[in-house]
Scaffold this motif. Structure first.
Motif, PDB file in Angstrom:
ATOM      1  N   ASP A 215     -52.328  58.693 -84.322  1.00 49.50           N
ATOM      2  CA  ASP A 215     -53.191  58.473 -83.158  1.00 49.50           C
ATOM      3  C   ASP A 215     -54.220  57.395 -83.501  1.00 49.50           C
ATOM      4  O   ASP A 215     -54.461  57.077 -84.665  1.00 49.50           O
ATOM      5  CB  ASP A 215     -53.905  59.777 -82.804  1.00 49.50           C
ATOM      6  N   PHE A 216     -54.798  56.809 -82.457  1.00 49.59           N
ATOM      7  CA  PHE A 216     -55.892  55.867 -82.674  1.00 49.59           C
ATOM      8  C   PHE A 216     -57.016  56.585 -83.430  1.00 49.59           C
ATOM      9  O   PHE A 216     -57.422  57.682 -83.054  1.00 49.59           O
ATOM     10  CB  PHE A 216     -56.411  55.338 -81.346  1.00 49.59           C
ATOM     11  N   GLU A 217     -57.505  55.910 -84.447  1.00 48.17           N
ATOM     12  CA  GLU A 217     -58.470  56.538 -85.351  1.00 48.17           C
ATOM     13  C   GLU A 217     -59.693  57.078 -84.624  1.00 48.17           C
ATOM     14  O   GLU A 217     -60.220  58.140 -84.958  1.00 48.17           O
ATOM     15  CB  GLU A 217     -58.890  55.513 -86.407  1.00 48.17           C
ATOM     16  N   HIS A 218     -60.153  56.353 -83.599  1.00 46.66           N
ATOM     17  CA  HIS A 218     -61.432  56.696 -82.977  1.00 46.66           C
ATOM     18  C   HIS A 218     -61.297  57.420 -81.633  1.00 46.66           C
ATOM     19  O   HIS A 218     -62.314  57.814 -81.063  1.00 46.66           O
ATOM     20  CB  HIS A 218     -62.253  55.413 -82.759  1.00 46.66           C
ATOM     21  N   PHE A 219     -60.078  57.597 -81.136  1.00 48.03           N
ATOM     22  CA  PHE A 219     -59.911  58.046 -79.749  1.00 48.03           C
ATOM     23  C   PHE A 219     -60.677  59.332 -79.460  1.00 48.03           C
ATOM     24  O   PHE A 219     -61.392  59.434 -78.462  1.00 48.03           O
ATOM     25  CB  PHE A 219     -58.425  58.215 -79.430  1.00 48.03           C
ATOM     26  N   ARG A 220     -60.545  60.325 -80.318  1.00 50.30           N
ATOM     27  CA  ARG A 220     -61.131  61.639 -80.020  1.00 50.30           C
ATOM     28  C   ARG A 220     -62.636  61.695 -80.269  1.00 50.30           C
ATOM     29  O   ARG A 220     -63.277  62.691 -79.915  1.00 50.30           O
ATOM     30  CB  ARG A 220     -60.409  62.721 -80.828  1.00 50.30           C
ATOM     31  N   SER A 221     -63.186  60.653 -80.862  1.00 55.38           N
ATOM     32  CA  SER A 221     -64.629  60.669 -81.142  1.00 55.38           C
ATOM     33  C   SER A 221     -65.418  59.702 -80.258  1.00 55.38           C
ATOM     34  O   SER A 221     -66.629  59.547 -80.448  1.00 55.38           O
ATOM     35  CB  SER A 221     -64.870  60.320 -82.622  1.00 55.38           C
ATOM     36  N   LEU A 222     -64.768  59.073 -79.280  1.00 52.86           N
ATOM     37  CA  LEU A 222     -65.468  58.110 -78.432  1.00 52.86           C
ATOM     38  C   LEU A 222     -66.467  58.820 -77.522  1.00 52.86           C
ATOM     39  O   LEU A 222     -66.103  59.709 -76.748  1.00 52.86           O
ATOM     40  CB  LEU A 222     -64.459  57.312 -77.593  1.00 52.86           C
ATOM     41  N   ARG A 223     -67.702  58.394 -77.590  1.00 54.17           N
ATOM     42  CA  ARG A 223     -68.724  58.964 -76.721  1.00 54.17           C
ATOM     43  C   ARG A 223     -68.952  58.090 -75.487  1.00 54.17           C
ATOM     44  O   ARG A 223     -69.549  58.541 -74.511  1.00 54.17           O
ATOM     45  CB  ARG A 223     -70.026  59.160 -77.501  1.00 54.17           C
ATOM     46  N   ILE A 224     -68.546  56.839 -75.570  1.00 54.39           N
ATOM     47  CA  ILE A 224     -68.532  55.983 -74.383  1.00 54.39           C
ATOM     48  C   ILE A 224     -67.186  56.225 -73.706  1.00 54.39           C
ATOM     49  O   ILE A 224     -66.137  55.852 -74.238  1.00 54.39           O
ATOM     50  CB  ILE A 224     -68.693  54.502 -74.759  1.00 54.39           C
ATOM     51  N   ASN A 225     -67.200  56.877 -72.570  1.00 55.44           N
ATOM     52  CA  ASN A 225     -65.950  57.228 -71.905  1.00 55.44           C
ATOM     53  C   ASN A 225     -66.197  57.392 -70.412  1.00 55.44           C
ATOM     54  O   ASN A 225     -67.274  57.079 -69.913  1.00 55.44           O
ATOM     55  CB  ASN A 225     -65.338  58.495 -72.528  1.00 55.44           C
ATOM     56  N   GLY A 226     -65.189  57.868 -69.703  1.00 52.21           N
ATOM     57  CA  GLY A 226     -65.346  58.062 -68.264  1.00 52.21           C
ATOM     58  C   GLY A 226     -65.142  56.764 -67.501  1.00 52.21           C
ATOM     59  O   GLY A 226     -64.126  56.090 -67.675  1.00 52.21           O
ATOM     60  N   ASP A 227     -66.098  56.409 -66.662  1.00 55.11           N
ATOM     61  CA  ASP A 227     -66.001  55.195 -65.852  1.00 55.11           C
ATOM     62  C   ASP A 227     -66.300  53.990 -66.737  1.00 55.11           C
ATOM     63  O   ASP A 227     -67.455  53.641 -66.972  1.00 55.11           O
ATOM     64  CB  ASP A 227     -66.994  55.263 -64.687  1.00 55.11           C
ATOM     65  N   MET A 228     -65.246  53.344 -67.222  1.00 52.22           N
ATOM     66  CA  MET A 228     -65.447  52.285 -68.214  1.00 52.22           C
ATOM     67  C   MET A 228     -66.014  51.006 -67.593  1.00 52.22           C
ATOM     68  O   MET A 228     -66.751  50.278 -68.249  1.00 52.22           O
ATOM     69  CB  MET A 228     -64.144  51.999 -68.948  1.00 52.22           C
ATOM     70  N   ALA A 229     -65.677  50.716 -66.350  1.00 50.73           N
ATOM     71  CA  ALA A 229     -66.273  49.547 -65.700  1.00 50.73           C
ATOM     72  C   ALA A 229     -67.788  49.725 -65.594  1.00 50.73           C
ATOM     73  O   ALA A 229     -68.565  48.793 -65.849  1.00 50.73           O
ATOM     74  CB  ALA A 229     -65.651  49.324 -64.328  1.00 50.73           C
ATOM     75  N   GLU A 230     -68.194  50.932 -65.249  1.00 49.23           N
ATOM     76  CA  GLU A 230     -69.627  51.212 -65.157  1.00 49.23           C
ATOM     77  C   GLU A 230     -70.287  51.160 -66.532  1.00 49.23           C
ATOM     78  O   GLU A 230     -71.384  50.602 -66.693  1.00 49.23           O
ATOM     79  CB  GLU A 230     -69.840  52.594 -64.532  1.00 49.23           C
ATOM     80  N   SER A 231     -69.613  51.717 -67.547  1.00 52.52           N
ATOM     81  CA  SER A 231     -70.183  51.722 -68.896  1.00 52.52           C
ATOM     82  C   SER A 231     -70.325  50.307 -69.443  1.00 52.52           C
ATOM     83  O   SER A 231     -71.351  49.955 -70.042  1.00 52.52           O
ATOM     84  CB  SER A 231     -69.300  52.552 -69.835  1.00 52.52           C
ATOM     85  N   ILE A 232     -69.303  49.478 -69.241  1.00 52.45           N
ATOM     86  CA  ILE A 232     -69.361  48.113 -69.756  1.00 52.45           C
ATOM     87  C   ILE A 232     -70.409  47.297 -69.007  1.00 52.45           C
ATOM     88  O   ILE A 232     -71.126  46.486 -69.599  1.00 52.45           O
ATOM     89  CB  ILE A 232     -67.954  47.489 -69.696  1.00 52.45           C
ATOM     90  N   THR A 233     -70.525  47.537 -67.709  1.00 52.23           N
ATOM     91  CA  THR A 233     -71.582  46.873 -66.945  1.00 52.23           C
ATOM     92  C   THR A 233     -72.955  47.273 -67.471  1.00 52.23           C
ATOM     93  O   THR A 233     -73.843  46.422 -67.661  1.00 52.23           O
ATOM     94  CB  THR A 233     -71.462  47.220 -65.462  1.00 52.23           C
ATOM     95  N   ARG A 234     -73.132  48.549 -67.743  1.00 54.48           N
ATOM     96  CA  ARG A 234     -74.416  49.022 -68.255  1.00 54.48           C
ATOM     97  C   ARG A 234     -74.723  48.392 -69.617  1.00 54.48           C
ATOM     98  O   ARG A 234     -75.852  47.939 -69.868  1.00 54.48           O
ATOM     99  CB  ARG A 234     -74.406  50.546 -68.382  1.00 54.48           C
ATOM    100  N   ILE A 235     -73.734  48.349 -70.498  1.00 59.60           N
ATOM    101  CA  ILE A 235     -73.953  47.790 -71.831  1.00 59.60           C
ATOM    102  C   ILE A 235     -74.327  46.311 -71.741  1.00 59.60           C
ATOM    103  O   ILE A 235     -75.287  45.850 -72.371  1.00 59.60           O
ATOM    104  CB  ILE A 235     -72.701  47.984 -72.708  1.00 59.60           C
ATOM    105  N   LEU A 236     -73.574  45.560 -70.949  1.00 59.03           N
ATOM    106  CA  LEU A 236     -73.825  44.125 -70.852  1.00 59.03           C
ATOM    107  C   LEU A 236     -75.173  43.827 -70.202  1.00 59.03           C
ATOM    108  O   LEU A 236     -75.868  42.886 -70.603  1.00 59.03           O
ATOM    109  CB  LEU A 236     -72.700  43.439 -70.087  1.00 59.03           C
ATOM    110  N   THR A 237     -75.547  44.605 -69.208  1.00 59.50           N
ATOM    111  CA  THR A 237     -76.781  44.310 -68.479  1.00 59.50           C
ATOM    112  C   THR A 237     -78.021  44.887 -69.161  1.00 59.50           C
ATOM    113  O   THR A 237     -79.098  44.289 -69.103  1.00 59.50           O
ATOM    114  CB  THR A 237     -76.706  44.825 -67.038  1.00 59.50           C
ATOM    115  N   GLN A 238     -77.876  46.023 -69.825  1.00 61.59           N
ATOM    116  CA  GLN A 238     -79.048  46.661 -70.424  1.00 61.59           C
ATOM    117  C   GLN A 238     -79.231  46.325 -71.900  1.00 61.59           C
ATOM    118  O   GLN A 238     -80.349  46.380 -72.414  1.00 61.59           O
ATOM    119  CB  GLN A 238     -78.957  48.182 -70.256  1.00 61.59           C
ATOM    120  N   GLU A 239     -78.155  45.962 -72.584  1.00 62.99           N
ATOM    121  CA  GLU A 239     -78.246  45.760 -74.027  1.00 62.99           C
ATOM    122  C   GLU A 239     -77.869  44.344 -74.470  1.00 62.99           C
ATOM    123  O   GLU A 239     -78.115  43.984 -75.623  1.00 62.99           O
ATOM    124  CB  GLU A 239     -77.354  46.774 -74.759  1.00 62.99           C
TER     125      GLU A 239
END
Length: 269
Positions: A215-239
């Motif tokens: 399995d992908f090494e990090h798949f089960r430990s990802l805390r950034i998940n769910g709505d990925m378009a929203e998460s990536i937008t948040r990361i790019l705009t806020q960080e």
């Protein structure tokens, strides 16, 4: 498309036997027939005509573009043609002056896909293809610096990250995704991103398991998940000091096309 992490972690060569590669046997997203499943037209049709002119109305020198995770180049070429209004010239020689408007650097982790892209490109003077693990800083930094220095530049005018974020995330975890997005934001004045939705993560993990692979090494430990378009937008705009300029809608396979702009960089074109 692409993939990678803070420590260089190159993909194993894809098995290309007489029966072809196993579907899903591409843990970095380096599928050999990707454009058959997600043809470029699905993205191109969402982008307005004259987009480059509207973003860079006062450009007086060539614009520089960076396409990360370009696979075998079909989408890269289609983007180039669309942005320069050359959609009907795929079988024609490169038009005079087209290369003076946009120089597009396209990279992918898979050298075989890059060889295919180089062999089939109709615009070799304007589109460069290179094998590069974008998350290997030891390889990335001198390569990109050398390319930019050829044009007397320190950054790219526009970057493309089309269905790449999931592969970075799965292979390099939350930290890898954050580093990757920060890197793109630092390199590009404008950035067009097509994030994969979370269901694609689950599907990619299932494909590996069906093939009997780890399995992908990090798949089960990802805390950034769910709505990925929203998460990536948040990361790019806020960080990452970017702002969302436009959402061009979603493809038929439910992936959003999001255009961001740096809030700190001045367009160099």
């Amino acid at each position: 498309p692409a993939r990678r992490g803070s420590s260089a972690k190159m993909a194993a060569p894809i098995s290309r036997g007489s029966r072809g590669p196993e579907p899903g046997a591409a843990p970095y997203g380096n599928f050999p027939n990707y454009s058959r499943f997600h043809p470029p037209e699905g993205r191109i049709s969402l982008l307005p005509q004259g987009l480059l002119r509207s973003l860079f109305p006062a450009a007086t020198r060539p614009l520089l573009g960076l396409d990360v995770g370009c696979n075998s180049g079909e989408l890269s070429v289609a983007l180039y043609q669309h942005l320069l209004g050359l959609q009907d010239s795929s079988s024609s020689p490169e038009p005079p002056g087209a290369g003076k408007e946009l120089k597009l650097l396209c990279c992918d982790i898979d050298p075989e896909l890059i060889r295919r892209a180089q062999q089939s490109s109709p615009f070799p003077a304007s589109i460069s293809f290179a094998s590069l693990d974008i998350m290997d800083s030891g390889a990335r930094e001198p390569f990109l610096s050398s390319y930019l220095e050829r044009f007397g530049r320190s950054s790219f005018d526009i970057g493309f990250c089309m269905s790449v974020t999931m592969w970075i995330h799965l292979n390099h975890g939350d930290r890898g995704l954050l580093e990757f997005l920060a890197l793109l934001a630092s390199l590009c004045t404008f950035l067009l991103v097509e994030p994969q939705p979370w269901r694609c993560y689950r599907a990619a993990a299932r494909r590996l398991r069906r093939l009997g692979r780890d399995d992908f090494e990090h798949f089960r430990s990802l805390r950034i998940n769910g709505d990925m378009a929203e998460s990536i937008t948040r990361i790019l705009t806020q960080e990452c000091a970017m702002e969302l300029v436009c959402s061009f809608g979603s493809t038929s396979w439910d992936r959003s096309l999001l255009l961001f702009k740096s809030t700190t960089a001045c367009p160099e074109g």
